[in-house]
Design a protein around this motif. Structure first.
Motif, PDB file in Angstrom:
ATOM      1  N   LEU A   1      -6.416  11.271 -15.949  1.00  0.00           N
ATOM      2  CA  LEU A   1      -5.047  10.903 -16.321  1.00  0.00           C
ATOM      3  C   LEU A   1      -4.323  10.255 -15.157  1.00  0.00           C
ATOM      4  N   TRP A   2      -4.374  10.887 -13.967  1.00  0.00           N
ATOM      5  CA  TRP A   2      -3.694  10.332 -12.799  1.00  0.00           C
ATOM      6  C   TRP A   2      -4.277   8.970 -12.425  1.00  0.00           C
ATOM      7  N   MET A   3      -5.582   8.803 -12.638  1.00  0.00           N
ATOM      8  CA  MET A   3      -6.209   7.515 -12.344  1.00  0.00           C
ATOM      9  C   MET A   3      -5.665   6.413 -13.257  1.00  0.00           C
ATOM     10  N   THR A   4      -5.361   6.753 -14.507  1.00  0.00           N
ATOM     11  CA  THR A   4      -4.967   5.754 -15.504  1.00  0.00           C
ATOM     12  C   THR A   4      -3.484   5.402 -15.449  1.00  0.00           C
ATOM     13  N   LEU A   5      -2.632   6.311 -15.029  1.00  0.00           N
ATOM     14  CA  LEU A   5      -1.186   6.097 -15.090  1.00  0.00           C
ATOM     15  C   LEU A   5      -0.697   4.815 -14.400  1.00  0.00           C
ATOM     16  N   PRO A   6      -1.198   4.462 -13.201  1.00  0.00           N
ATOM     17  CA  PRO A   6      -0.675   3.242 -12.555  1.00  0.00           C
ATOM     18  C   PRO A   6      -0.904   1.973 -13.372  1.00  0.00           C
ATOM     19  N   SER A   7      -1.875   1.994 -14.279  1.00  0.00           N
ATOM     20  CA  SER A   7      -2.186   0.782 -15.042  1.00  0.00           C
ATOM     21  C   SER A   7      -1.088   0.419 -16.039  1.00  0.00           C
ATOM     22  N   LEU A   8      -0.153   1.328 -16.302  1.00  0.00           N
ATOM     23  CA  LEU A   8       0.923   1.036 -17.261  1.00  0.00           C
ATOM     24  C   LEU A   8       1.781  -0.144 -16.825  1.00  0.00           C
ATOM     25  N   ILE A   9       1.802  -0.415 -15.534  1.00  0.00           N
ATOM     26  CA  ILE A   9       2.615  -1.528 -15.026  1.00  0.00           C
ATOM     27  C   ILE A   9       2.105  -2.870 -15.546  1.00  0.00           C
ATOM     28  N   CYS A  10       0.842  -2.911 -15.973  1.00  0.00           N
ATOM     29  CA  CYS A  10       0.249  -4.167 -16.452  1.00  0.00           C
ATOM     30  C   CYS A  10       0.922  -4.681 -17.720  1.00  0.00           C
ATOM     31  N   PHE A  11       1.600  -3.816 -18.459  1.00  0.00           N
ATOM     32  CA  PHE A  11       2.249  -4.273 -19.688  1.00  0.00           C
ATOM     33  C   PHE A  11       3.348  -5.298 -19.404  1.00  0.00           C
ATOM     34  N   GLY A  12       3.838  -5.326 -18.173  1.00  0.00           N
ATOM     35  CA  GLY A  12       4.850  -6.323 -17.821  1.00  0.00           C
ATOM     36  C   GLY A  12       4.305  -7.736 -17.738  1.00  0.00           C
ATOM     37  N   MET A  13       2.980  -7.878 -17.645  1.00  0.00           N
ATOM     38  CA  MET A  13       2.394  -9.215 -17.505  1.00  0.00           C
ATOM     39  C   MET A  13       2.554 -10.076 -18.752  1.00  0.00           C
ATOM     40  N   ILE A  14       2.850  -9.464 -19.873  1.00  0.00           N
ATOM     41  CA  ILE A  14       3.038 -10.249 -21.089  1.00  0.00           C
ATOM     42  C   ILE A  14       4.226 -11.196 -20.955  1.00  0.00           C
ATOM     43  N   PHE A  15       5.165 -10.871 -20.058  1.00  0.00           N
ATOM     44  CA  PHE A  15       6.352 -11.703 -19.857  1.00  0.00           C
ATOM     45  C   PHE A  15       6.208 -12.633 -18.652  1.00  0.00           C
ATOM     46  N   SER A  25      -8.048  -1.538 -22.798  1.00  0.00           N
ATOM     47  CA  SER A  25      -8.739  -0.632 -21.870  1.00  0.00           C
ATOM     48  C   SER A  25      -7.820   0.491 -21.406  1.00  0.00           C
ATOM     49  N   ILE A  26      -6.541   0.189 -21.248  1.00  0.00           N
ATOM     50  CA  ILE A  26      -5.583   1.227 -20.839  1.00  0.00           C
ATOM     51  C   ILE A  26      -5.475   2.303 -21.916  1.00  0.00           C
ATOM     52  N   VAL A  27      -5.344   1.862 -23.165  1.00  0.00           N
ATOM     53  CA  VAL A  27      -5.254   2.815 -24.282  1.00  0.00           C
ATOM     54  C   VAL A  27      -6.529   3.650 -24.371  1.00  0.00           C
ATOM     55  N   ALA A  28      -7.691   3.019 -24.240  1.00  0.00           N
ATOM     56  CA  ALA A  28      -8.967   3.744 -24.313  1.00  0.00           C
ATOM     57  C   ALA A  28      -9.099   4.744 -23.176  1.00  0.00           C
ATOM     58  N   ASN A  29      -8.585   4.406 -22.001  1.00  0.00           N
ATOM     59  CA  ASN A  29      -8.637   5.345 -20.870  1.00  0.00           C
ATOM     60  C   ASN A  29      -7.809   6.591 -21.146  1.00  0.00           C
ATOM     61  N   PHE A  30      -6.637   6.402 -21.735  1.00  0.00           N
ATOM     62  CA  PHE A  30      -5.821   7.577 -22.081  1.00  0.00           C
ATOM     63  C   PHE A  30      -6.516   8.428 -23.137  1.00  0.00           C
ATOM     64  N   CYS A  31      -7.243   7.777 -24.036  1.00  0.00           N
ATOM     65  CA  CYS A  31      -7.991   8.538 -25.037  1.00  0.00           C
ATOM     66  C   CYS A  31      -9.123   9.338 -24.399  1.00  0.00           C
ATOM     67  N   CYS A  32      -9.719   8.823 -23.329  1.00  0.00           N
ATOM     68  CA  CYS A  32     -10.789   9.554 -22.626  1.00  0.00           C
ATOM     69  C   CYS A  32     -10.285  10.901 -22.112  1.00  0.00           C
ATOM     70  N   VAL A  33      -9.024  10.935 -21.737  1.00  0.00           N
ATOM     71  CA  VAL A  33      -8.456  12.165 -21.180  1.00  0.00           C
ATOM     72  C   VAL A  33      -8.499  13.305 -22.189  1.00  0.00           C
ATOM     73  N   ILE A  34      -8.370  12.984 -23.467  1.00  0.00           N
ATOM     74  CA  ILE A  34      -8.315  14.030 -24.496  1.00  0.00           C
ATOM     75  C   ILE A  34      -9.593  14.068 -25.332  1.00  0.00           C
ATOM     76  N   ALA A  35     -10.673  13.485 -24.829  1.00  0.00           N
ATOM     77  CA  ALA A  35     -11.938  13.489 -25.573  1.00  0.00           C
ATOM     78  C   ALA A  35     -12.386  14.925 -25.839  1.00  0.00           C
ATOM     79  N   PRO A  36     -12.583  15.321 -27.108  1.00  0.00           N
ATOM     80  CA  PRO A  36     -12.919  16.717 -27.421  1.00  0.00           C
ATOM     81  C   PRO A  36     -14.357  17.106 -27.096  1.00  0.00           C
ATOM     82  N   THR A  37     -15.281  16.120 -27.145  1.00  0.00           N
ATOM     83  CA  THR A  37     -16.687  16.408 -26.849  1.00  0.00           C
ATOM     84  C   THR A  37     -17.239  15.326 -25.934  1.00  0.00           C
TER      85      THR A  37
END
Length: 566
Positions: free
Chosen positions: A277-291, A197-209
């Protein structure tokens, strides 16, 4: 023969313990690790007892549950961003070839204005062919938000497409993720949904149409509701029965923070891409949960996964600075054979069980009405007052008191009657709210609707606790996803609530409020789960009531034996 000779049952128990003993391992450097020696097979333990043995304030249990609840921050922001992207309050349709005047566009809803510098701004709706859509602030044109896609000159369905696609994705994909959560484990299925979902949110930022954006919102919704569904069950399995009263508050705190965070962002950012973009950036911290996130002890024991339950116990011992007394955590009959869970067989048992159908149908109806009501009120909040930002922020803050109040209510009164009373009050306040629109410029109506949401939030707080507690571990996530399917339908319909217009204005409020009242009364047929162990298999699910006047059936897995705090 000596009187001290062990009996056949004792021999079998000793052999199970000896066969599962694990010596202290050594690292390549020769030093000992922190893993303890297991003299008792963890698979012979009752998962509830394992979690409870660390006590109410077990640090590891709170830390892991907080991690699962933290994703509600992202979920809330994702759910509420579309109304801000599609903000219709400051939009004009302007002919591109005009300088000082605006000609009628010959399309329904476009406004005839002779001077586009006028401070008055009106909402327009119609085709945008040959027009430019601008947004005004302080009488000056500013950068448009989603207006580049022409959403404001379109139908209500097109304007709400981002929200609708979000919920449609949840309806179609969540059952698949739920299957893998029950089959392959909670942790990695949960994390795959979060990371996707994090990756898809970043893709929404650059959606061309616009249609790329809608497709990406479908993916975001599918993955977001998947991690919500898995996370709700995950938290219940990481917490003790007493701690679960706080699960709803933890989730709501992060939910409200997500709403408020988005509201603040909208005051500083007008470009919709940067806002997203600003809405999605804080979610990057979730990648630490894998550990840091463990596997569910309930799932690990049910699926005979020694490695994962050993890792859970080792991490819990280290974090809590306490060695688990495995003997006190044994099942009542350790020698009873518990087969490894087969998901297909478990699903067939569920389909054949009338009790399971009864639970899921009633729970689905309750979940649908409460979820529809919540999101209908939340998404309409920006239109409840002329000061749209203030109304939206109050809407976010209104979630917290209800969740906080739910803690003592769940502790003293259990799950069932709190759900019934809060659901009834939610419906009553919603029914009477529109009849007070005339008073104090509509603020009494706003207050009654927010009070209805307050009661709704109490119900929403206990639903992710009560319903998973009734479902067996073997199919808990799949069962909860079935309950969530009507809930997703409610999310699909909720954005259109604010667009409904009737000759008799209170119609939509009375209809929705009456639905809440009816569904709340239906939950009288379900059992309370306070003080009960969560069932392991379909056969362990307690019988429900036959009528709303009969007494609750006792759970055959009641906590008759207390677990000592070692």
């Amino acid at each position: 023969m000596s009187n001290d000779a062990p009996s056949p049952d004792e021999k079998q128990s000793l052999s199970l313990m000896e066969s599962s003993s694990m010596d202290v391992t050594q690292t390549r450097s020769g030093s000992h690790t922190d893993h303890p020696s297991f003299l008792v097979d963890p698979l012979l333990c009752e998962p509830e007892k394992v979690v409870e043995a660390y006590g109410f304030w077990g640090r590891y249990q709170w830390w892991t549950a907080i991690q699962c609840c933290s994703v509600m921050f992202i979920y809330a922001a994702n759910m509420h961003i579309v109304p801000f992207i599609n903000d219709p309050s400051r939009v004009d349709c302007l002919w591109q070839n005009e300088t000082n005047s605006v000609l009628y566009n010959d399309m329904p809803g476009c406004v005839y204005r002779k001077n586009r510098q006028t401070p008055k701004v009106e909402f327009v709706c119609g085709e945008t062919t040959g027009t430019t859509i601008l947004e005004y602030k302080d009488h000056q044109p500013i950068t448009s938000k989603m207006h580049e896609f022409g959403l404001h000159c379109a139908s209500n369905f097109a304007r709400e497409g981002g929200q609708t696609a979000f919920s449609m994705g949840a309806m179609l994909v969540v059952p698949l993720f739920s299957y893998f959560a029950d089959h392959s484990g909670r942790k990695y299925t949960f994390l795959i949904a979060v990371f996707g979902s994090i990756v898809a949110n970043f893709c929404c930022v650059i959606a061309p149409t616009y249609w790329y954006f809608i497709t990406l919102r479908f993916i975001v919704g599918a993955l977001s509701d998947s991690y919500y569904t898995i996370g709700a069950n995950f938290v219940c399995e990481l917490f003790t029965e007493e701690q679960r009263s706080f699960a709803g508050l933890l989730g709501t705190v992060f939910w409200s923070l997500g709403i408020l965070f988005l509201g603040v962002l909208t005051q500083f950012e007008t470009n919709w891409r940067l806002l997203y973009l600003w809405m999605t950036l804080p979610s990057l911290i979730c990648f630490g949960m894998i550990f840091t996130l463990p596997e569910s002890p309930h799932w690990a024991i049910q699926h005979h996964n020694r490695e994962r339950i050993r890792n859970y116990i080792s991490s819990a011992n280290k974090c809590n600075r306490k060695r688990l007394d495995m003997v006190s955590c044994l099942r009542e009959n350790p020698n009873e054979k518990h087969e490894k869970v087969n998901i297909v067989k478990a699903l067939l048992k569920m389909v054949k069980s009338l009790q399971m159908w009864k639970i899921m149908i009633i729970a689905s109806l309750m979940s649908f009405m409460m979820n529809f009501t919540y999101f209908a009120i939340s998404l309409e909040a920006v239109d409840l007052s002329e000061d749209r930002f203030t109304a939206y922020m109050w809407n976010g803050v209104a979630d917290l008191p209800g969740s906080a109040l739910a803690i003592p209510l769940l502790h003293f009164f259990g799950r069932k009657w709190v759900a019934i009373v809060s659901g009834l009050l939610c419906g009553v306040f919603l029914v009477i709210a529109p009849f007070f629109e005339w008073y104090e410029n509509g603020w009494l109506k706003v207050a009654l609707i927010l009070t209805s949401k307050f009661c709704n939030n109490i119900t929403q707080t206990l639903i992710p606790v009560w319903f998973p507690e009734m479902l067996p571990t073997s199919i808990r996530v799949i069962g909860f996803s079935i309950i969530n399917f009507p809930q997703c339908i409610g999310q699909v319909l909720a954005p259109f609530f604010r667009h409904l217009k009737y000759d008799w204005a209170p119609t939509k409020y009375v209809a929705v409020g009456s639905g809440c009242i009816a569904c709340s009364l239906l939950t009288m047929l379900l059992n309370d789960t306070k003080g009960q162990y969560m069932p392991g298999d379909v056969r362990d699910v307690a019988p429900t009531q036959n009528s709303i006047t009969s007494r609750s059936a006792s759970n055959d897995r009641s906590r008759s034996n207390s677990v000592s705090d070692n």
